[in-house]
Write an enzyme that holds these catalytic residues in place. Structure first.
Site, PDB file in Angstrom:
ATOM      1  N   GLN A 153      -4.304  14.263   0.571  1.00  0.00           N
ATOM      2  CA  GLN A 153      -4.359  13.151  -0.373  1.00  0.00           C
ATOM      3  C   GLN A 153      -3.000  12.543  -0.706  1.00  0.00           C
ATOM      4  OE1 GLN A 153      -7.621  13.142  -3.347  1.00  0.00           O
ATOM      5  NE2 GLN A 153      -5.976  13.431  -4.799  1.00  0.00           N
TER       6      GLN A 153
ATOM      7  N   GLU B  53      -2.434   5.119  -5.914  1.00  0.00           N
ATOM      8  CA  GLU B  53      -1.295   5.585  -6.695  1.00  0.00           C
ATOM      9  C   GLU B  53       0.017   4.936  -6.277  1.00  0.00           C
ATOM     10  OE1 GLU B  53      -1.390   9.836  -6.695  1.00  0.00           O
ATOM     11  OE2 GLU B  53      -3.286   9.902  -7.774  1.00  0.00           O
TER      12      GLU B  53
ATOM     13  N   GLU C 103      -0.086  21.459  -3.606  1.00  0.00           N
ATOM     14  CA  GLU C 103      -1.139  21.413  -4.623  1.00  0.00           C
ATOM     15  C   GLU C 103      -2.512  21.471  -3.962  1.00  0.00           C
ATOM     16  OE1 GLU C 103      -2.963  17.951  -7.533  1.00  0.00           O
ATOM     17  OE2 GLU C 103      -0.824  17.924  -7.080  1.00  0.00           O
TER      18      GLU C 103
ATOM     19  N   LYS D  80      -3.474  17.812 -16.576  1.00  0.00           N
ATOM     20  CA  LYS D  80      -4.029  16.472 -16.753  1.00  0.00           C
ATOM     21  C   LYS D  80      -4.786  16.441 -18.076  1.00  0.00           C
ATOM     22  CE  LYS D  80      -4.688  15.557 -11.804  1.00  0.00           C
ATOM     23  NZ  LYS D  80      -5.683  15.447 -10.709  1.00  0.00           N
TER      24      LYS D  80
ATOM     25  N   ARG E 293      -3.538  10.373 -13.468  1.00  0.00           N
ATOM     26  CA  ARG E 293      -4.742  10.339 -12.643  1.00  0.00           C
ATOM     27  C   ARG E 293      -4.642   9.115 -11.740  1.00  0.00           C
ATOM     28  NH1 ARG E 293      -8.657  14.220 -14.112  1.00  0.00           N
ATOM     29  NH2 ARG E 293      -9.220  13.937 -11.925  1.00  0.00           N
ATOM     30  N   SER E 294      -5.492   9.068 -10.727  1.00  0.00           N
ATOM     31  CA  SER E 294      -5.426   7.931  -9.797  1.00  0.00           C
ATOM     32  C   SER E 294      -5.863   6.633 -10.468  1.00  0.00           C
ATOM     33  CB  SER E 294      -6.274   8.206  -8.556  1.00  0.00           C
ATOM     34  OG  SER E 294      -7.589   8.559  -8.914  1.00  0.00           O
TER      35      SER E 294
END
EC number: 4.2.1.11
Length: 427
Positions: A163, A205, A285, A337, A366-367
């Protein structure tokens, strides 16, 4: 003087054009706080619930009018007249009012919006910046930014299964210089992608989303851009990965649809070890799926003493899951988060538990973001030393970097840039 006299929520848009919740809190002395709630694309199964309307005639069912009604009616009635300075009590009341283990009744988006806006209003009443109000006099560490410069997975329309590919400017002397370093690498990456015939459209992002065949190809471009900018990979700037492995974990295996490869949990752990040995990677991650505890244990034993292994979907900012991970010796870092758990008090508890156990903590966006820069203040308030808030493009991302620059300037000689020490496995 800090009694809550008004709470008002509204529906605004996030960076993906989807609705989200914004909350205003007003106190008796006229002090005010405003907070907007972010939203994720790759969400962990164990996250607190983001309440959506489900009415297909509005925003394709993604409206948040129910959450807003819960704020304006039930939550306001429960909190009216309470002192904003009593953050713990306020959050506890909202959690009890919801009464579910995942905040599905009122919505984590409703509760969090109020929780953060209350803290901001209390800070305003105290005539303190948010980072100082939350963190006290010890809040002075500026975090190393984990800058997402190449997007893949659910954040982009390309074949890359991982990602995020990030740069960590650990060698910079300050956050302002770290942002400059990142920006220069980002611009040179854009040029090199263009020269190689790749598009330079950006993902959710702000990172580029080129049609690259593999993680290795993306990492090669990152290393080249770092060198082209005049920095040393693995000294000045390290690399970071967000595999978001839960997204491609199917029937007990890791299915790389973009590459046409399937890996067992053991093979996945070995693959991550190989990547970390071949590239200057400081942090990985979600290298394993959220419920693949055996896989997490394997990768932790394999490379956990060498690099940072961050649990995002694994821990979902939840102290119960984090405690289990600590007991089992799984991962060595938690991604934090605020909307995964849904209140400021619970967020701070997760950071505290991680730090007491010797785990690092990474404050994260967050995205689906907004111009709200609260997480920049929280990163400094907790002295967590790392922040993940996207690329060097899109104002929803740069808002956080700009706030960190302001905080550093305000702290003056007290400011300390975390640098390499933030990553305990490497320091």
């Amino acid at each position: 003087m800090t009694a809550i006299i008004d709470i008002a929520a509204r529906e605004i848009l996030d960076s993906r054009g989807n609705p989200t919740v914004e909350v205003d809190v007003t106190l008796e002395d006229g002090s005010h706080g405003r907070a907007a709630v972010p939203s994720g694309a790759s969400t962990g199964a164990h996250e607190a619930v983001e309440l959506r309307d489900g009415d297909k005639s509005r925003y394709g069912g993604k409206g948040v009018l129910k959450a807003i009604e819960n704020v304006n009616r039930d939550i306001f009635e429960a909190l009216s007249g309470l002192e904003a300075e009593d953050q713990g009590r306020i959050d506890e009341i909202m959690i009890s009012l919801d009464g579910t283990p995942n905040k599905s009744k009122l919505g984590a988006n409703a509760i969090l919006g109020v929780s953060l806006a209350v803290a901001k209003a209390a800070a305003d009443a105290s005539a303190l910046p948010l980072y100082r109000y939350v963190g006290g006099v010890q809040a002075h560490v500026l975090p190393v930014p984990m800058m997402n410069i190449i997007n893949g997975g659910v954040h982009a329309d390309n074949p890359i299964d991982f990602q995020e590919f990030m740069i960590l400017p650990v060698g910079a002397p300050s956050i302002a210089e770290a942002v400059r370093w990142g920006s220069e690498v980002f611009q040179l990456l854009k040029s090199s992608l263009k020269k190689a015939g790749h598009n330079t459209n950006v993902g959710d992002e702000g990172g580029f989303a080129p049609n690259l065949p593999s993680a290795e190809a993306a990492l090669d471009f990152c290393v080249q851009a770092i060198e082209a900018a005049g920095f040393k990979p693995g000294v000045d700037i390290f690399l970071g990965l967000d595999c978001a492995a839960t997204e491609f974990f199917k029937d007990g295996a890791y299915v790389y649809s973009g590459e046409g490869v399937t890996r067992s949990p053991e093979e996945q752990a070995n693959y991550l070890a190989k990547l970390s040995a071949s590239y200057p990677i400081a942090s990985i991650e979600d290298g394993m799926s959220e419920d693949d505890w055996a896989g997490w244990k394997a990768v932790t034993e394999l490379i956990g003493s060498k690099i940072q292994l961050v649990g995002d979907d694994l821990f979902v900012t939840n102290v119960t899951r984090l405690e289990e991970g600590i007991k089992k010796g799984i991962a060595n870092s938690i991604l934090v988060k605020v909307n995964q758990i849904g209140s400021l008090t619970e967020t701070l508890a997760a950071v505290d538990m991680a730090q007491r156990a010797g785990y690092t903590a990474v404050m994260s966006h967050r995205s689906g973001e907004t111009e709200d820069s609260t997480i920049a203040d929280l990163a400094v308030a907790t002295n967590c030393g790392q922040i993940k808030t996207g690329s060097l493009a899109r104002s929803d991302r740069t808002a956080k970097y700009n706030q960190l620059i302001r905080i550093e300037e305000e702290l003056g000689s007290q400011a300390r840039y975390a640098g390499l020490k933030a990553l305990k496995a490497l320091a």
